[in-house]
Design a protein around this motif. Structure first.
Motif, PDB file in Angstrom:
ATOM      1  N   ILE A  92       0.836  -1.204   0.000  1.00 57.84           N
ATOM      2  CA  ILE A  92       0.000   0.000   0.000  1.00 57.84           C
ATOM      3  C   ILE A  92       0.873   1.257   0.000  1.00 57.84           C
ATOM      4  CG2 ILE A  92      -1.636   1.344   1.397  1.00 57.84           C
ATOM      5  CD1 ILE A  92      -2.912  -1.369   2.183  1.00 57.84           C
ATOM      6  N   ALA A  93       1.934   1.271   0.816  1.00 57.34           N
ATOM      7  CA  ALA A  93       2.820   2.432   0.857  1.00 57.34           C
ATOM      8  C   ALA A  93       3.520   2.628  -0.490  1.00 57.34           C
ATOM      9  CB  ALA A  93       3.855   2.263   1.968  1.00 57.34           C
ATOM     10  N   PHE A  94       4.001   1.553  -1.086  1.00 55.40           N
ATOM     11  CA  PHE A  94       4.659   1.645  -2.385  1.00 55.40           C
ATOM     12  C   PHE A  94       3.694   2.162  -3.449  1.00 55.40           C
ATOM     13  CE2 PHE A  94       5.884  -0.289  -6.469  1.00 55.40           C
ATOM     14  CZ  PHE A  94       7.145   0.276  -6.619  1.00 55.40           C
ATOM     15  N   THR A  95       2.468   1.658  -3.447  1.00 57.50           N
ATOM     16  CA  THR A  95       1.459   2.113  -4.398  1.00 57.50           C
ATOM     17  C   THR A  95       1.145   3.594  -4.200  1.00 57.50           C
ATOM     18  OG1 THR A  95       0.504  -0.100  -4.416  1.00 57.50           O
ATOM     19  CG2 THR A  95      -0.861   1.672  -5.286  1.00 57.50           C
ATOM     20  N   ALA A  96       1.021   4.025  -2.950  1.00 59.44           N
ATOM     21  CA  ALA A  96       0.735   5.431  -2.677  1.00 59.44           C
ATOM     22  C   ALA A  96       1.875   6.329  -3.157  1.00 59.44           C
ATOM     23  CB  ALA A  96       0.496   5.632  -1.178  1.00 59.44           C
ATOM     24  N   ILE A  97       3.106   5.911  -2.951  1.00 58.72           N
ATOM     25  CA  ILE A  97       4.252   6.701  -3.400  1.00 58.72           C
ATOM     26  C   ILE A  97       4.301   6.773  -4.913  1.00 58.72           C
ATOM     27  CG2 ILE A  97       6.784   6.746  -3.492  1.00 58.72           C
ATOM     28  CD1 ILE A  97       6.697   5.598  -0.604  1.00 58.72           C
ATOM     29  N   VAL A  98       4.110   5.638  -5.584  1.00 55.10           N
ATOM     30  CA  VAL A  98       4.127   5.626  -7.053  1.00 55.10           C
ATOM     31  C   VAL A  98       3.006   6.495  -7.603  1.00 55.10           C
ATOM     32  CG1 VAL A  98       3.739   4.148  -9.077  1.00 55.10           C
ATOM     33  CG2 VAL A  98       5.304   3.420  -7.278  1.00 55.10           C
ATOM     34  N   ALA A 100       1.522   9.053  -6.123  1.00 52.39           N
ATOM     35  CA  ALA A 100       1.808  10.453  -5.836  1.00 52.39           C
ATOM     36  C   ALA A 100       2.823  11.011  -6.833  1.00 52.39           C
ATOM     37  CB  ALA A 100       2.310  10.615  -4.409  1.00 52.39           C
ATOM     38  N   VAL A 101       3.853  10.238  -7.120  1.00 50.54           N
ATOM     39  CA  VAL A 101       4.861  10.691  -8.104  1.00 50.54           C
ATOM     40  C   VAL A 101       4.233  10.799  -9.498  1.00 50.54           C
ATOM     41  CG1 VAL A 101       7.010   9.994  -9.255  1.00 50.54           C
ATOM     42  CG2 VAL A 101       6.833   9.832  -6.783  1.00 50.54           C
ATOM     43  N   TYR A 102       3.409   9.828  -9.853  1.00 48.65           N
ATOM     44  CA  TYR A 102       2.749   9.864 -11.156  1.00 48.65           C
ATOM     45  C   TYR A 102       1.837  11.072 -11.265  1.00 48.65           C
ATOM     46  CZ  TYR A 102      -0.273   8.487 -15.015  1.00 48.65           C
ATOM     47  OH  TYR A 102      -0.973   8.469 -16.175  1.00 48.65           O
ATOM     48  N   TRP A 103       1.088  11.357 -10.193  1.00 49.43           N
ATOM     49  CA  TRP A 103       0.161  12.478 -10.204  1.00 49.43           C
ATOM     50  C   TRP A 103       0.886  13.817 -10.327  1.00 49.43           C
ATOM     51  CZ3 TRP A 103      -4.016  13.187  -5.832  1.00 49.43           C
ATOM     52  CH2 TRP A 103      -4.905  14.179  -6.209  1.00 49.43           C
ATOM     53  N   VAL A 104       2.029  13.951  -9.647  1.00 47.33           N
ATOM     54  CA  VAL A 104       2.793  15.184  -9.693  1.00 47.33           C
ATOM     55  C   VAL A 104       3.404  15.385 -11.077  1.00 47.33           C
ATOM     56  CG1 VAL A 104       4.882  16.310  -8.809  1.00 47.33           C
ATOM     57  CG2 VAL A 104       3.240  15.303  -7.225  1.00 47.33           C
ATOM     58  N   TRP A 105       3.911  14.344 -11.692  1.00 44.72           N
ATOM     59  CA  TRP A 105       4.609  14.476 -12.980  1.00 44.72           C
ATOM     60  C   TRP A 105       3.687  14.385 -14.184  1.00 44.72           C
ATOM     61  CZ3 TRP A 105       9.517  11.187 -11.799  1.00 44.72           C
ATOM     62  CH2 TRP A 105      10.412  11.990 -11.089  1.00 44.72           C
ATOM     63  N   TRP A 106       2.413  14.087 -13.997  1.00 47.59           N
ATOM     64  CA  TRP A 106       1.510  13.920 -15.125  1.00 47.59           C
ATOM     65  C   TRP A 106       1.089  15.214 -15.586  1.00 47.59           C
ATOM     66  CZ3 TRP A 106      -4.264  13.291 -14.907  1.00 47.59           C
ATOM     67  CH2 TRP A 106      -4.777  12.940 -16.158  1.00 47.59           C
TER      68      TRP A 106
END
Length: 106
Positions: A92-98, A100-106
């Motif tokens: 869950i933590a790994f998914t949340a981090i991925v 969040a990074v995807y959302w910021v860079w999209w």
């Protein structure tokens, strides 16, 4: 069956206590891993930064395995539920981090 046979059978089935030796070895291994990590960071100007990050991540994973296995006794029987919850939390933590990074860079 005699009393001697029953006691010898029960002693074979009982969980063997680890003793001090394995804990001391795990403690020394943890200290060595920490010293290697400090030495790697201390030599930051002389060592490739990518190598430093990879080595630190490997040291961190090894340190977690040692801490969970020997100090929290996760290697013993009957600890499968806590292990499953920790794995689920890591996913869950790994998914949340991925995400969040995807959302910021999209």
């Amino acid at each position: 069956m005699t009393t001697h046979q029953v006691t010898s059978d029960n002693s074979k089935r009982r969980h063997k206590h680890e003793g001090k030796q394995k804990h001391i070895i795990a403690f020394i291994f943890s200290i060595v891993l920490t010293l290697i990590a400090f030495a790697t960071v201390g030599a930051a100007g002389e060592v490739n930064p990518t190598f430093t990050v990879i080595l630190l991540l490997v040291m961190a994973v090894l340190q977690v395995v040692i801490q969970m296995g020997y100090w929290m006794h996760m290697k013993d029987k009957g600890h499968m539920i806590p292990i499953m919850f920790m794995i689920l939390g890591a996913i869950i933590a790994f998914t949340a981090i991925v995400m969040a990074v995807y959302w910021v860079w999209w």
